[in-house]
Design a protein around this motif. Structure first.
Motif, PDB file in Angstrom:
ATOM      1  N   ARG A  21      11.038  43.747  10.761  1.00  0.00           N
ATOM      2  CA  ARG A  21      11.049  42.959   9.374  1.00  0.00           C
ATOM      3  C   ARG A  21      11.914  43.769   8.217  1.00  0.00           C
ATOM      4  O   ARG A  21      12.899  43.229   7.832  1.00  0.00           O
ATOM      5  N   PHE A  22      11.485  44.873   8.322  1.00  0.00           N
ATOM      6  CA  PHE A  22      12.206  45.589   6.942  1.00  0.00           C
ATOM      7  C   PHE A  22      13.845  45.845   7.411  1.00  0.00           C
ATOM      8  O   PHE A  22      14.560  45.966   6.565  1.00  0.00           O
ATOM      9  N   SER A  23      14.030  46.451   8.853  1.00  0.00           N
ATOM     10  CA  SER A  23      15.254  46.259   9.337  1.00  0.00           C
ATOM     11  C   SER A  23      16.155  45.004   9.068  1.00  0.00           C
ATOM     12  O   SER A  23      17.152  45.080   8.501  1.00  0.00           O
ATOM     13  N   PHE A  24      15.525  43.773   9.246  1.00  0.00           N
ATOM     14  CA  PHE A  24      16.269  42.390   9.125  1.00  0.00           C
ATOM     15  C   PHE A  24      16.480  42.344   7.588  1.00  0.00           C
ATOM     16  O   PHE A  24      17.673  41.933   7.094  1.00  0.00           O
ATOM     17  N   LEU A  25      15.384  42.328   6.606  1.00  0.00           N
ATOM     18  CA  LEU A  25      15.763  42.372   5.204  1.00  0.00           C
ATOM     19  C   LEU A  25      16.757  43.385   4.688  1.00  0.00           C
ATOM     20  O   LEU A  25      17.684  43.225   3.803  1.00  0.00           O
ATOM     21  N   LEU A  26      16.916  44.483   5.268  1.00  0.00           N
ATOM     22  CA  LEU A  26      17.887  45.421   4.987  1.00  0.00           C
ATOM     23  C   LEU A  26      19.215  45.148   5.452  1.00  0.00           C
ATOM     24  O   LEU A  26      19.989  45.612   4.717  1.00  0.00           O
ATOM     25  N   SER A  27      19.320  44.303   6.384  1.00  0.00           N
ATOM     26  CA  SER A  27      20.611  43.919   6.931  1.00  0.00           C
ATOM     27  C   SER A  27      21.391  42.988   5.876  1.00  0.00           C
ATOM     28  O   SER A  27      22.670  42.897   5.879  1.00  0.00           O
ATOM     29  N   ILE A  28      20.547  42.132   4.940  1.00  0.00           N
ATOM     30  CA  ILE A  28      21.210  41.236   4.038  1.00  0.00           C
ATOM     31  C   ILE A  28      22.397  41.735   3.080  1.00  0.00           C
ATOM     32  O   ILE A  28      23.473  41.177   3.091  1.00  0.00           O
ATOM     33  N   PRO A  29      21.915  42.689   2.448  1.00  0.00           N
ATOM     34  CA  PRO A  29      23.061  43.367   1.563  1.00  0.00           C
ATOM     35  C   PRO A  29      24.238  43.876   2.124  1.00  0.00           C
ATOM     36  O   PRO A  29      25.491  43.722   1.836  1.00  0.00           O
ATOM     37  N   LEU A  30      24.039  44.556   3.505  1.00  0.00           N
ATOM     38  CA  LEU A  30      25.103  44.958   4.221  1.00  0.00           C
ATOM     39  C   LEU A  30      25.881  43.944   4.861  1.00  0.00           C
ATOM     40  O   LEU A  30      27.333  43.913   4.927  1.00  0.00           O
ATOM     41  N   ILE A  31      25.447  42.746   5.270  1.00  0.00           N
ATOM     42  CA  ILE A  31      26.172  41.630   5.885  1.00  0.00           C
ATOM     43  C   ILE A  31      27.054  41.171   4.781  1.00  0.00           C
ATOM     44  O   ILE A  31      28.205  40.478   5.043  1.00  0.00           O
ATOM     45  N   PHE A  32      26.232  40.864   3.481  1.00  0.00           N
ATOM     46  CA  PHE A  32      26.906  40.405   2.345  1.00  0.00           C
ATOM     47  C   PHE A  32      28.228  41.024   2.088  1.00  0.00           C
ATOM     48  O   PHE A  32      29.161  40.612   1.753  1.00  0.00           O
ATOM     49  N   ALA A  33      27.919  42.462   2.005  1.00  0.00           N
ATOM     50  CA  ALA A  33      29.045  43.375   1.467  1.00  0.00           C
ATOM     51  C   ALA A  33      30.088  43.272   2.613  1.00  0.00           C
ATOM     52  O   ALA A  33      31.394  43.132   2.198  1.00  0.00           O
ATOM     53  N   ALA A  34      29.871  43.377   4.032  1.00  0.00           N
ATOM     54  CA  ALA A  34      30.810  43.424   4.994  1.00  0.00           C
ATOM     55  C   ALA A  34      31.609  41.975   4.763  1.00  0.00           C
ATOM     56  O   ALA A  34      32.972  42.018   4.995  1.00  0.00           O
ATOM     57  N   GLY A  35      31.049  40.997   4.878  1.00  0.00           N
ATOM     58  CA  GLY A  35      31.536  39.667   4.859  1.00  0.00           C
ATOM     59  C   GLY A  35      32.532  39.594   3.689  1.00  0.00           C
ATOM     60  O   GLY A  35      33.436  38.881   3.643  1.00  0.00           O
ATOM     61  N   SER A  36      31.982  40.034   2.436  1.00  0.00           N
ATOM     62  CA  SER A  36      32.642  39.963   1.186  1.00  0.00           C
ATOM     63  C   SER A  36      33.980  40.725   1.213  1.00  0.00           C
ATOM     64  O   SER A  36      34.970  40.302   0.858  1.00  0.00           O
ATOM     65  N   LEU A  37      33.851  41.837   1.573  1.00  0.00           N
ATOM     66  CA  LEU A  37      35.098  42.776   2.083  1.00  0.00           C
ATOM     67  C   LEU A  37      36.074  42.023   2.806  1.00  0.00           C
ATOM     68  O   LEU A  37      37.464  41.976   2.404  1.00  0.00           O
ATOM     69  N   LYS A  38      35.783  41.394   4.095  1.00  0.00           N
ATOM     70  CA  LYS A  38      36.561  40.913   5.062  1.00  0.00           C
ATOM     71  C   LYS A  38      37.154  39.578   4.254  1.00  0.00           C
ATOM     72  O   LYS A  38      38.320  39.261   4.528  1.00  0.00           O
ATOM     73  N   LEU A  39      36.422  38.849   3.205  1.00  0.00           N
ATOM     74  CA  LEU A  39      36.815  37.787   2.826  1.00  0.00           C
ATOM     75  C   LEU A  39      37.889  37.841   1.781  1.00  0.00           C
ATOM     76  O   LEU A  39      38.909  37.438   1.832  1.00  0.00           O
ATOM     77  N   LEU A  40      37.702  38.923   1.055  1.00  0.00           N
ATOM     78  CA  LEU A  40      38.691  39.509  -0.002  1.00  0.00           C
ATOM     79  C   LEU A  40      40.039  39.722   0.773  1.00  0.00           C
ATOM     80  O   LEU A  40      40.985  39.508   0.299  1.00  0.00           O
ATOM     81  N   GLU A  41      39.766  40.479   1.796  1.00  0.00           N
ATOM     82  CA  GLU A  41      41.116  40.955   2.756  1.00  0.00           C
ATOM     83  C   GLU A  41      41.792  39.665   3.058  1.00  0.00           C
ATOM     84  O   GLU A  41      43.042  39.603   3.258  1.00  0.00           O
ATOM     85  N   LEU A  42      41.006  38.672   3.577  1.00  0.00           N
ATOM     86  CA  LEU A  42      41.477  37.566   4.014  1.00  0.00           C
ATOM     87  C   LEU A  42      42.414  36.666   3.044  1.00  0.00           C
ATOM     88  O   LEU A  42      43.624  36.125   3.203  1.00  0.00           O
ATOM     89  N   LEU A  43      41.986  36.682   1.738  1.00  0.00           N
ATOM     90  CA  LEU A  43      42.281  35.769   0.718  1.00  0.00           C
ATOM     91  C   LEU A  43      43.665  36.777   0.171  1.00  0.00           C
ATOM     92  O   LEU A  43      44.433  35.683  -0.345  1.00  0.00           O
ATOM     93  N   SER A  44      43.896  37.886   0.218  1.00  0.00           N
ATOM     94  CA  SER A  44      44.860  38.640  -0.051  1.00  0.00           C
ATOM     95  C   SER A  44      46.005  38.616   0.972  1.00  0.00           C
ATOM     96  O   SER A  44      46.942  39.164   0.689  1.00  0.00           O
ATOM     97  N   SER A  45      45.823  38.024   1.934  1.00  0.00           N
ATOM     98  CA  SER A  45      46.775  38.021   3.199  1.00  0.00           C
ATOM     99  C   SER A  45      47.451  36.494   3.200  1.00  0.00           C
ATOM    100  O   SER A  45      46.901  35.704   2.627  1.00  0.00           O
ATOM    101  N   ASN A  46      48.361  36.715   4.206  1.00  0.00           N
ATOM    102  CA  ASN A  46      48.996  35.258   4.316  1.00  0.00           C
ATOM    103  C   ASN A  46      48.473  34.797   5.849  1.00  0.00           C
ATOM    104  O   ASN A  46      49.128  33.911   6.388  1.00  0.00           O
TER     105      ASN A  46
END
Length: 266
Positions: free
Chosen positions: A186-211
């Motif tokens: 349970r703690f491992s799963f809850l701990l995954s939330i900020p990291l998945i959000f951060a990783a996804g956000s970084l990839k999204l920013l990279e995607l938006l800044s590309s063509n």
């Protein structure tokens, strides 16, 4: 990608993100083993979004309680079990964020080979089983403290190595520290939330800044399938964990690691 590439990779991401078998390894391997095209940045964003939706959806009541308690504690300066859990999640996330910022380029360049994945799969799989076999089981999330959270956070940073498994290494650390199976998961799963959000956000920013052109149908399928498979995975894993333990995952990791070593050295 062909349609079966999309289905396979979305299901693999959903199933392996929360199982102790390394989702990053399973997403890297198809391209190397089957000569599939790289799934691309947009698809990575999609499946990360799917797993985030699944974990937030499954723990929605817990998340609301934790966030509300944390906000109240900031206002009233009073600590509760839920508000402390919020701070523990924040603390345990810091080491992985720092390690990712410092070592990301090195890891991407040097550690994404089949050999590294194979050795990490085997080695960290053995550690997971040892922690479950010899670790005590008298602690729950209520027993989390500064030192135990810091150790789990430092262990999570090791998951940057492909083949390690983020959920696997954090559960390993928690079990060695005396937390029972379900509390560790349970703690491992809850701990995954900020990291998945951060990783996804970084990839999204990279995607938006590309063509990069976006195939919205593939993206939609990826989100839906990864969400469904991840949600079912979380539910079944927590339901059956006390029954099956971690031995099946050790066996799987040993077989997978052995196959990868044969491929790497032949």
């Amino acid at each position: 990608m062909l349609w079966y590439h999309i289905v396979f990779l979305a299901l693999i991401q959903g199933l392996t993100e929360f199982l102790p078998v390394s989702s990053s390894a399973h997403l890297i391997l198809p391209a190397q083993l089957f000569n599939w095209p790289d799934q691309g940045l947009a698809f990575d964003v999609a499946v990360h979004l799917g797993t985030l939706i699944a974990i937030v959806g499954y723990f929605r009541k817990d998340i609301i309680q934790i966030v509300v308690a944390w906000a109240v504690s900031l206002k009233d300066k009073k600590s509760t079990a839920d508000s402390r859990l919020a701070w523990w999640i924040c603390l345990a996330t810091i080491p992985a964020c720092i390690a990712g910022f410092v070592f990301n380029d090195f890891i991407s360049t040097n550690l994404r080979s089949i050999e590294v994945i194979a050795y990490a799969t085997i080695g960290f799989g053995v550690l997971l089983w040892l922690s479950d076999r010899y670790g005590l089981a008298y602690k729950t999330e209520q027993n989390l403290g500064f030192k135990s959270v810091l150790y789990i956070g430092l262990a999570q940073a090791l998951a940057l190595i492909p083949g390690t498994s983020r959920s696997g290494i954090t559960m390993t650390a928690a079990r060695f520290l005396g937390f029972n199976r379900v509390s560790s998961a349970r703690f491992s799963f809850l701990l995954s939330i900020p990291l998945i959000f951060a990783a996804g956000s970084l990839k999204l920013l990279e995607l938006l800044s590309s063509n990069i052109p976006v195939d919205w149908l593939s993206i939609s399928i990826g989100v839906v399938l990864s969400t469904i498979s991840a949600y079912l995975c979380i539910y079944l894993f927590l339901k059956w964990l006390n029954v099956i333990g971690f031995l099946p995952f050790l066996i799987y990791r040993l077989i997978l690691g052995a196959v990868l070593l044969v491929i790497a050295y032949t």
